[in-house]
Enzyme design. Structure first.
Site, PDB file in Angstrom:
ATOM      1  N   CYS A  46       0.825  -1.210   0.000  1.00  0.00           N
ATOM      2  CA  CYS A  46       0.000   0.000   0.000  1.00  0.00           C
ATOM      3  C   CYS A  46       0.858   1.258   0.000  1.00  0.00           C
ATOM      4  CB  CYS A  46      -0.891   0.034   1.235  1.00  0.00           C
ATOM      5  SG  CYS A  46      -2.041  -1.337   1.356  1.00  0.00           S
ATOM      6  N   THR A  47       1.974   1.204   0.700  1.00  0.00           N
ATOM      7  CA  THR A  47       2.867   2.365   0.741  1.00  0.00           C
ATOM      8  C   THR A  47       3.340   2.716  -0.664  1.00  0.00           C
ATOM      9  OG1 THR A  47       3.565   1.805   2.986  1.00  0.00           O
ATOM     10  CG2 THR A  47       5.019   3.244   1.720  1.00  0.00           C
TER      11      THR A  47
END
Length: 213
Positions: A46-47
């Site tokens: 997700c980062t």
């Protein structure tokens, strides 16, 4: 738990985000929209995704697309995570991240698939048109990061086909030839498509991409 299908009106909601309170339909206004969910804050895939979306903002702006992310974590967690994203992805997060601790938005959009994970959202993507109808739904497993070039390609297709009587063939990208929709008789093609056409088969007619103006 809702089931959303293509053509449905995207459910409206009010939520707190990293950029303040958001009333979804009001926030979208006359824009296209992407709503996409993340399993949790401080997760590696997700980062990279949120960093990519921040870098792609000029491309979304060019297409009149607003982007909002969602995670089932809270605002304080979001703020710390955004700092990490900005640092590690060499960017600045420039779109709202929805805090959905009570899972209300996740339930509205059926983002939690219990057989995958009972608590975390899967990687859902909804593309929403200015009339608030859902035009695209893609669901990725938590382990697979999204391809945002593909989402831009799909939005280009959706916007083109919303205003012209064409469809886009396999692997189409902006500028490629398009398929004339079957509803147009071959004899009527010239008045709709002055750039000309090629008849591969009676049901497969290709024409240069119409202008998006």
């Amino acid at each position: 738990m809702s089931t959303i299908r293509l053509g449905d009106v995207a459910p409206n909601f009010t939520a707190q985000t990293s950029q303040g309170e958001l009333v979804f339909h009001d926030w979208l206004g006359e824009s296209w929209g992407i709503l996409f969910s993340h399993p949790a804050d401080y997760t590696p895939v997700c980062t990279t995704e949120l960093g990519t979306v921040a870098k792609y903002k000029p491309e979304f702006d060019k297409r009149n697309v607003k982007v909002a992310a969602l995670s089932v974590d809270g605002l304080e967690s979001h703020k710390g995570w955004i700092s990490d994203i900005n640092e590690t992805q060499n960017t600045t997060v420039n779109f709202p991240i929805i805090a959905d601790e009570n899972r209300e938005v996740s339930a509205l959009y059926d983002m939690i698939h219990p057989n995958s994970d009972a608590n975390a959202t899967v990687r859902s993507v909804f593309v929403i048109a200015p009339d608030k109808t859902v035009k695209l739904i893609i669901t990725y497993p938590a382990s697979t990061g999204r391809n945002f070039d593909e989402l831009l390609r799909v939005i280009d297709s959706l916007q083109l086909t919303a205003y012209h009587k064409v469809a886009t063939p396999a692997n189409w990208k902006n500028g490629d030839d398009c398929v004339v929709v079957p509803a147009i008789a071959t004899s009527d093609i010239p008045k709709h498509f002055p750039k000309g056409y090629t008849e591969v088969k009676p049901y497969l007619r290709l024409t240069p991409q119409p202008n998006l103006d």
